[in-house]
Scaffold this motif. Structure first.
Motif, mmCIF file in Angstrom:
data_model
loop_
_atom_site.group_PDB
_atom_site.id
_atom_site.type_symbol
_atom_site.label_atom_id
_atom_site.label_comp_id
_atom_site.label_asym_id
_atom_site.label_seq_id
_atom_site.Cartn_x
_atom_site.Cartn_y
_atom_site.Cartn_z
ATOM 1 N N VAL A 102 0.833 -1.227 -0.484
ATOM 2 C CA VAL A 102 0.331 -0.086 0.184
ATOM 3 C C VAL A 102 0.492 1.082 0.515
ATOM 4 N N VAL A 103 0.449 2.328 -0.920
ATOM 5 C CA VAL A 103 1.547 3.972 -1.349
ATOM 6 C C VAL A 103 0.521 4.605 -0.729
ATOM 7 N N ILE A 104 1.294 5.788 0.023
ATOM 8 C CA ILE A 104 0.266 6.411 0.390
ATOM 9 C C ILE A 104 1.647 7.414 -0.513
ATOM 10 N N ILE A 105 0.653 8.292 -1.147
ATOM 11 C CA ILE A 105 1.180 9.484 -1.967
ATOM 12 C C ILE A 105 0.655 10.643 -0.895
ATOM 13 N N SER A 106 2.183 11.510 -0.632
ATOM 14 C CA SER A 106 1.691 13.084 -0.471
ATOM 15 C C SER A 106 2.468 13.932 -0.960
ATOM 16 N N ALA A 107 1.422 15.488 -1.338
ATOM 17 C CA ALA A 107 1.407 15.929 -1.903
ATOM 18 C C ALA A 107 2.450 17.624 -1.056
ATOM 19 N N ALA A 108 2.890 17.796 -2.539
ATOM 20 C CA ALA A 108 3.807 19.752 -2.375
ATOM 21 C C ALA A 108 2.375 19.836 -1.660
ATOM 22 N N THR A 109 3.412 21.279 -1.075
ATOM 23 C CA THR A 109 2.562 22.421 -0.537
ATOM 24 C C THR A 109 1.312 23.002 -2.178
ATOM 25 N N ALA A 110 0.539 23.415 -2.083
ATOM 26 C CA ALA A 110 -0.196 23.943 -2.556
ATOM 27 C C ALA A 110 -0.453 22.906 -4.152
ATOM 28 N N THR A 111 -0.682 22.514 -3.861
ATOM 29 C CA THR A 111 -0.543 21.236 -5.237
ATOM 30 C C THR A 111 -1.696 19.990 -5.007
ATOM 31 N N ILE A 112 -2.334 19.604 -5.449
ATOM 32 C CA ILE A 112 -3.775 18.917 -5.390
ATOM 33 C C ILE A 112 -3.392 17.344 -5.639
ATOM 34 N N GLN A 113 -4.359 16.152 -5.171
ATOM 35 C CA GLN A 113 -4.085 14.899 -5.443
ATOM 36 C C GLN A 113 -3.902 14.670 -6.949
ATOM 37 N N ASP A 114 -4.629 15.139 -7.441
ATOM 38 C CA ASP A 114 -4.611 14.945 -8.695
ATOM 39 C C ASP A 114 -3.665 15.138 -9.839
ATOM 40 N N PHE A 115 -2.751 15.379 -9.321
ATOM 41 C CA PHE A 115 -1.770 16.195 -9.716
ATOM 42 C C PHE A 115 -0.867 14.521 -10.384
ATOM 43 N N TYR A 116 -0.792 14.294 -9.281
ATOM 44 C CA TYR A 116 -0.262 12.058 -9.156
ATOM 45 C C TYR A 116 -0.473 11.537 -9.772
ATOM 46 N N TYR A 117 -1.920 12.111 -10.735
ATOM 47 C CA TYR A 117 -2.885 10.389 -11.712
ATOM 48 C C TYR A 117 -1.967 10.185 -12.441
ATOM 49 N N LYS A 118 -0.751 10.284 -12.609
ATOM 50 C CA LYS A 118 -0.356 8.929 -14.121
ATOM 51 C C LYS A 118 0.745 8.140 -12.988
ATOM 52 N N PHE A 119 1.312 8.876 -11.856
ATOM 53 C CA PHE A 119 2.560 8.290 -11.005
ATOM 54 C C PHE A 119 1.622 7.208 -10.518
ATOM 55 N N ALA A 120 0.502 7.481 -9.589
ATOM 56 C CA ALA A 120 -0.369 6.720 -8.954
ATOM 57 C C ALA A 120 -1.115 5.998 -9.674
ATOM 58 N N LEU A 121 -0.857 5.922 -10.794
ATOM 59 C CA LEU A 121 -1.510 4.675 -11.737
ATOM 60 C C LEU A 121 -0.105 3.914 -12.514
ATOM 61 N N TYR A 122 0.332 4.521 -12.661
ATOM 62 C CA TYR A 122 1.807 3.648 -12.790
ATOM 63 C C TYR A 122 2.201 2.942 -11.575
ATOM 64 N N LEU A 123 2.076 3.101 -10.365
ATOM 65 C CA LEU A 123 1.889 2.096 -9.563
ATOM 66 C C LEU A 123 1.180 1.320 -9.050
ATOM 67 N N SER A 124 0.122 1.924 -9.309
ATOM 68 C CA SER A 124 -1.109 0.340 -9.159
ATOM 69 C C SER A 124 -1.189 0.011 -9.990
#
Length: 403
Positions: free
Chosen positions: A76-98
């Motif tokens: 199980v991977v938790i992705i924690s965002a940068a300041t002033a960055t929404i979770q949707d920004f990490y969509y492609k990376f999260a999709l790669y991991l999953s």
């Protein structure tokens, strides 16, 4: 809770895949918007069978079998965002991991960012609807979270202003800080993962501020954490920035005036480059930036937890980082007892890329040269590549691309 081998969800094309919306509850009860990325392969969550004594396997053969069963558990991977960055920004990376590495991935918006707004009725409704279902099926008919706002067509009828006044921004008067993100929001995310996947090995990807806040957690929350990947986790101390005088002017002269006028940090409203932030989050960011040891200067009470943090760390940063291209090792020095490796990369020399910067690691352009090499090696095999190996792998990736 999911069974030992949950049936795999229907396979979807990566471009059309929609993660499952979830609601995460911070320690003070604040509701956070999250997303769950489920792999197309079966999810294995049952604990390894510890035969022998009550403390686990009793001999080497049983120990080897136990290790294999543990290795087979879905990470199980938790992705924690940068300041002033929404979770949707990490969509492609999260999709790669999953979808390519077979991991369960959790993303979320910190309070005051993206869809984690105060008094969000959609989040409250979704939480109430799912309280009795620990892991709702992907085919659930629950209403999705509201879509990102888009520009209104020229001929479309615009909503009328109520009482002739512009709608009040929900961040005006909302009290939140980066400390809240660390001591309230992130523990709530770990609580969700521990509740639904109590035996699964956990991994953590922290981007910028998402890395800063992790070591502040009590070991109760990180007890299943195997490895941590830091991306562009550098110090925002104004003296360490690439343009220190500009940063000082931005933090302590210009932004306080703008924030006072708007009642929040108008990163998106005014400049369109970052997300809007609660006023307190920006003030906390600037306050930390006045200390050379950054967050520990502003919150020295975190130091005991930083000293106790012993999860292996692998940190990647880039020489063209617009915020700070040299201070990542200084952050790593604040976590003295964790096995760690910190690698600085020059995009041109090491990766044959024009730019990576502070945000570019999560662009699809880094998939072949970083995700499939350094990320795979660390998150899957537990091997932290050095700079020369990453460079060699990037050269190979270019060679394969030309075939």
């Amino acid at each position: 809770m999911p069974s030992a081998k949950t049936a795999a969800p229907p396979t979807k094309k990566a471009s059309s895949y929609k993660p499952q919306p979830i609601v995460l509850t911070a320690l003070d009860g604040f509701l956070l918007s999250g997303a769950l990325y489920l792999p197309p392969t079966p999810i294995v969550t049952s604990p390894p069978s510890a035969s022998g004594t009550a403390n686990g396997p009793s001999n080497l053969a049983e120990g080897a079998a136990y290790k294999q069963e543990h290795k087979a558990l879905t990470r199980v991977v938790i992705i924690s965002a940068a300041t002033a960055t929404i979770q949707d920004f990490y969509y492609k990376f999260a999709l790669y991991l999953s979808h390519e590495l077979g991991m369960v991935v959790i993303t979320y918006d910190n309070r005051g960012v993206g869809r984690s707004m105060p008094d969000n009725e959609e989040l409250a409704f979704l939480k109430a609807a799912t309280d009795n279902d620990e892991l709702p099926p992907a085919s659930s008919s629950l209403p999705p979270l509201p879509a990102k706002p888009s520009s209104t067509p020229v001929n479309a009828e615009r909503p009328k202003k109520q009482d002739g006044k512009k709608k009040k921004n929900p961040l005006i008067g909302f009290e939140a800080t980066l400390v809240d993100w660390g001591v309230k929001d992130l523990p709530g995310v770990f609580n969700y993962a521990l509740k639904h996947f109590p035996h699964s090995p956990m991994l953590y990807v922290g981007h910028s501020a998402g890395g800063h806040i992790l070591p502040s957690l009590d070991s109760y929350y990180t007890r299943n954490l195997e490895r941590v990947l830091f991306i562009s986790v550098t110090s925002a101390c104004w003296a360490y920035m690439n343009s220190p005088l500009f940063t000082y002017w931005f933090f302590y002269i210009a932004s306080p005036i703008v924030n006072s006028y708007y009642g929040f940090f108008p990163g998106k409203t005014l400049w369109g480059t970052m997300e809007d932030l609660p006023k307190g989050c920006f003030e906390n960011w600037a306050y930390w930036g006045s200390f050379k040891n950054y967050m520990l200067g502003g919150n020295p009470e975190w130091k005991p937890n930083f000293d106790l943090f012993r999860v292996p760390l692998y940190s990647l940063y880039f020489s063209d980082d617009d915020f700070s291209s040299t201070s990542a090792p200084k952050i790593m020095d604040l976590i003295p007892n964790s096995p760690r490796r910190c690698i600085g990369l020059n995009p041109v020399q090491d990766l044959n890329m024009k730019k990576v910067g502070h945000m570019g690691f999560f662009f699809n352009s880094c998939k072949e040269k970083l995700w499939k090499t350094a990320v795979y090696s660390w998150l899957v095999d537990g091997r932290a590549m050095d700079r020369d190996t990453i460079r060699e792998q990037a050269i190979l990736a270019d060679s394969y691309a030309r075939l």
